[in-house]
Structure formats: structure tokens, C-alpha cells
Scaffold this motif. Structure first.
Motif, short mmCIF file in Angstrom:
data_model
loop_
_atom_site.label_atom_id
_atom_site.label_comp_id
_atom_site.label_asym_id
_atom_site.label_seq_id
_atom_site.Cartn_x
_atom_site.Cartn_y
_atom_site.Cartn_z
N HIS A 52 4.35 5.86 -14.05
CA HIS A 52 3.32 4.87 -13.35
C HIS A 52 3.89 3.42 -13.04
CE1 HIS A 52 0.53 7.99 -13.87
NE2 HIS A 52 0.60 8.15 -14.96
N PHE A 53 5.27 3.33 -13.44
CA PHE A 53 6.00 2.23 -13.16
C PHE A 53 5.49 1.45 -12.04
CE2 PHE A 53 9.57 0.29 -10.42
CZ PHE A 53 9.69 -0.93 -11.17
N ILE A 54 5.64 2.05 -10.67
CA ILE A 54 5.56 1.22 -9.44
C ILE A 54 4.19 0.77 -9.31
CG2 ILE A 54 5.12 3.20 -7.66
CD1 ILE A 54 7.21 0.24 -7.29
N ALA A 55 3.02 1.76 -9.58
CA ALA A 55 1.83 1.14 -9.48
C ALA A 55 1.53 0.04 -10.50
CB ALA A 55 0.82 2.49 -9.82
N VAL A 56 1.95 0.01 -11.79
CA VAL A 56 1.85 -1.33 -12.55
C VAL A 56 2.42 -2.42 -11.84
CG1 VAL A 56 1.72 -2.00 -14.94
CG2 VAL A 56 0.96 0.25 -14.40
N HIS A 57 3.80 -2.24 -11.69
CA HIS A 57 4.65 -2.96 -11.29
C HIS A 57 4.13 -3.81 -10.25
CE1 HIS A 57 8.79 -4.74 -10.90
NE2 HIS A 57 8.59 -4.65 -9.41
N GLU A 58 3.61 -3.11 -9.03
CA GLU A 58 3.00 -3.83 -7.86
C GLU A 58 1.47 -4.26 -8.19
OE1 GLU A 58 3.38 -0.91 -4.81
OE2 GLU A 58 5.57 -1.20 -4.60
N MET A 59 0.89 -3.92 -9.19
CA MET A 59 -0.40 -4.43 -9.36
C MET A 59 -0.24 -5.48 -10.07
SD MET A 59 -3.39 -2.83 -11.97
CE MET A 59 -2.58 -3.02 -13.61
N ILE A 60 0.72 -5.99 -10.90
CA ILE A 60 0.78 -7.22 -11.71
C ILE A 60 1.18 -8.50 -10.60
CG2 ILE A 60 2.22 -8.22 -13.37
CD1 ILE A 60 0.02 -6.32 -14.51
N ASP A 61 1.93 -8.34 -9.88
CA ASP A 61 2.48 -9.53 -9.08
C ASP A 61 1.45 -10.32 -8.43
OD1 ASP A 61 4.97 -10.15 -9.62
OD2 ASP A 61 5.93 -8.91 -7.99
N PRO A 62 0.30 -9.66 -7.74
CA PRO A 62 -0.62 -10.35 -7.23
C PRO A 62 -1.69 -11.34 -8.53
CG PRO A 62 -0.72 -8.28 -6.30
CD PRO A 62 0.05 -8.25 -7.29
N GLN A 63 -1.78 -10.62 -9.56
CA GLN A 63 -2.26 -11.29 -10.71
C GLN A 63 -1.37 -12.51 -11.08
OE1 GLN A 63 -3.62 -8.55 -13.78
NE2 GLN A 63 -3.73 -6.98 -12.32
N VAL A 64 -0.44 -12.32 -11.37
CA VAL A 64 0.59 -13.67 -11.42
C VAL A 64 0.26 -14.66 -10.44
CG1 VAL A 64 3.05 -14.43 -11.60
CG2 VAL A 64 2.49 -12.02 -12.53
N ASP A 65 0.37 -14.19 -9.16
CA ASP A 65 0.04 -15.31 -7.95
C ASP A 65 -1.15 -16.24 -8.33
OD1 ASP A 65 2.69 -14.74 -7.22
OD2 ASP A 65 1.81 -13.56 -5.64
N GLN A 66 -2.18 -15.27 -8.25
CA GLN A 66 -3.57 -15.83 -8.66
C GLN A 66 -3.68 -16.68 -9.95
OE1 GLN A 66 -6.87 -13.50 -7.38
NE2 GLN A 66 -5.41 -12.32 -6.00
N VAL A 67 -3.20 -16.03 -11.00
CA VAL A 67 -3.12 -16.87 -12.11
C VAL A 67 -2.58 -18.43 -12.27
CG1 VAL A 67 -2.58 -16.93 -14.80
CG2 VAL A 67 -3.73 -14.86 -13.68
N ARG A 68 -1.39 -18.19 -11.40
CA ARG A 68 -0.64 -19.42 -11.44
C ARG A 68 -1.26 -20.53 -10.28
NH1 ARG A 68 5.29 -19.07 -9.50
NH2 ARG A 68 5.16 -21.07 -9.95
N SER A 69 -2.04 -20.01 -9.52
CA SER A 69 -3.02 -20.73 -8.65
C SER A 69 -4.15 -21.27 -9.53
CB SER A 69 -3.51 -19.96 -7.70
OG SER A 69 -4.55 -20.75 -6.80
N MET A 70 -4.52 -20.52 -10.41
CA MET A 70 -5.65 -21.12 -11.34
C MET A 70 -5.12 -22.40 -12.07
SD MET A 70 -7.64 -17.63 -12.75
CE MET A 70 -8.10 -16.15 -11.66
#
Length: 192
Positions: A52-70
Motif C-alpha cells: 500500500h506504499f503508493i496510496a499512503v505515500h500520496e495521501m501524506i503529502d497533501p497533509q504535510v502541505d496543509q499542516v505547514r500552512s497551519m
């Protein structure tokens, strides 16, 4: 350990400098927490393996971006209140009240199990800060509410991988990241 915020010479109109100092101190810890979270999420992004590498790998980056914005919103609110946001790695390490993320290279489900606990802790502390600002600073409270909406959504994304068809979370009762990772892996092995 958390340090005392420096004296401030001004704050927003209608708020005392004493109230502002308390909110700045609370927001500084939220800033540390979210800086740590975005680094942890990036660590997971780099160290996730398995089917499930690609699913989790791709799910995480938008979270990184939004948390950085926070984090940017938190730092700007600290400045608006007359404080000085401290985003240095040394301040984060010296002032945090939690340990480093404990999972290295691991299966996707293990990282997700550990992240469930990470999100639970961040959300709990964010919710406490949100409640503490209800009377003294509804503007900060509104910002924290919006951030909670995103953090809770991200945890739901994580938990969707950990939930059985009967609605039971594999991480239920886990008190450590490694324990949650192990429980998640165990459940995944027994489910089709």
C-alpha cells in the motif's frame, strides 16, 4: 520544557497583554506540535513500504502541505498578538513535551497505526487550546477550530485504513506508537 514568552509591549485592541501572553505561550506549543507533525508526516512519506506504499505515500503529502500552512497561521497569530514565534528546531526539541516519532522504515499499515496515535495527541491538545481561548480570544479560537477540522479529517483518512468492517479500530487501546503499529499489522494479517 515550555519557556515563558518574552514580555510584550502591545497586543490586539481590546485584549490585555496578560491574556495575550498566555495565548502566545499556548500557541507556541501548538506551533511546535504542528511543526513536529509536518516533519513526522514527511518522515512517514519517505519511510513507508509495502503493497500500500503508493496510496499512503500520496495521501501524506497533501497533509504535510496543509499542516505547514497551519503553522504559518499560528506563527502569524503569535506575531499579531505581539509575540515572537519561535520555529527553530532547537526550540522545538527543548520545549516539546513528547518524544520523537518512533517508527522507521515500515509497512504502510504500521505507520498508519502509529500516526493514529500521533493525530490523537495533536488533536487532543489542539482542542484544549481551542476551548481555553473561547472567552479570551474568539479570533484565535476560530483559527484553532478550522485547524481542528483539517486535523480530524486527516485522522479519519488514516483511520479508514485501520477500521474493520464492524467499525473497530485496530489501534484501540494502544498506548505507544510501536504498540499501535503492531496492532494495526496484526489486524491486517487476519483480514482478507
Amino acid at each position: 520544557m515550555p519557556s515563558q514568552p518574552p514580555d510584550i509591549s502591545y497586543t490586539v485592541p481590546g485584549m490585555s497583554t496578560q491574556d495575550s501572553r498566555g495565548i502566545i505561550e499556548m500557541l507556541q506549543m501548538r506551533l511546535h506540535s504542528l511543526n513536529d507533525l509536518h516533519l513526522t508526516l514527511k518522515h512517514v512519506h519517505w519511510n513507508v513500504v509495502g503493497p500500500h506504499f503508493i496510496a499512503v505515500h500520496e495521501m501524506i503529502d497533501p497533509q504535510v502541505d496543509q499542516v505547514r500552512s497551519m503553522t504559518d497561521d499560528l506563527a502569524e497569530r503569535i506575531s499579531t498578538l505581539g509575540g515572537e514565534p519561535d520555529g527553530t528546531p532547537g526550540a522545538l526539541v527543548n520545549q516539546r513535551t513528547w518524544d520523537d516519532y518512533s517508527i522507521g522504515r515500515a509497512e504502510a499499515i504500521e505507520h498508519l497505526g502509529a500516526l493514529d496515535l500521533v493525530y490523537t495527541s495533536v488533536i487532543k491538545d489542539h482542542r484544549e487550546a481551542m476551548q481555553a481561548t473561547e472567552t479570551s480570544d474568539p479570533v484565535t479560537q476560530d483559527m484553532l477550530i478550522e485547524q481542528l477540522r483539517g486535523l480530524e479529517l486527516f485522522q479519519w483518512f488514516v483511520r479508514a485504513h485501520l477500521e474493520s468492517s464492524g467499525g473497530r479500530l485496530s489501534t484501540r487501546g494502544a498506548s505507544t506508537e510501536s504498540g499501535a503499529a503492531e496492532q494495526a499489522a496484526d489486524q491486517a494479517r487476519t483480514q482478507p
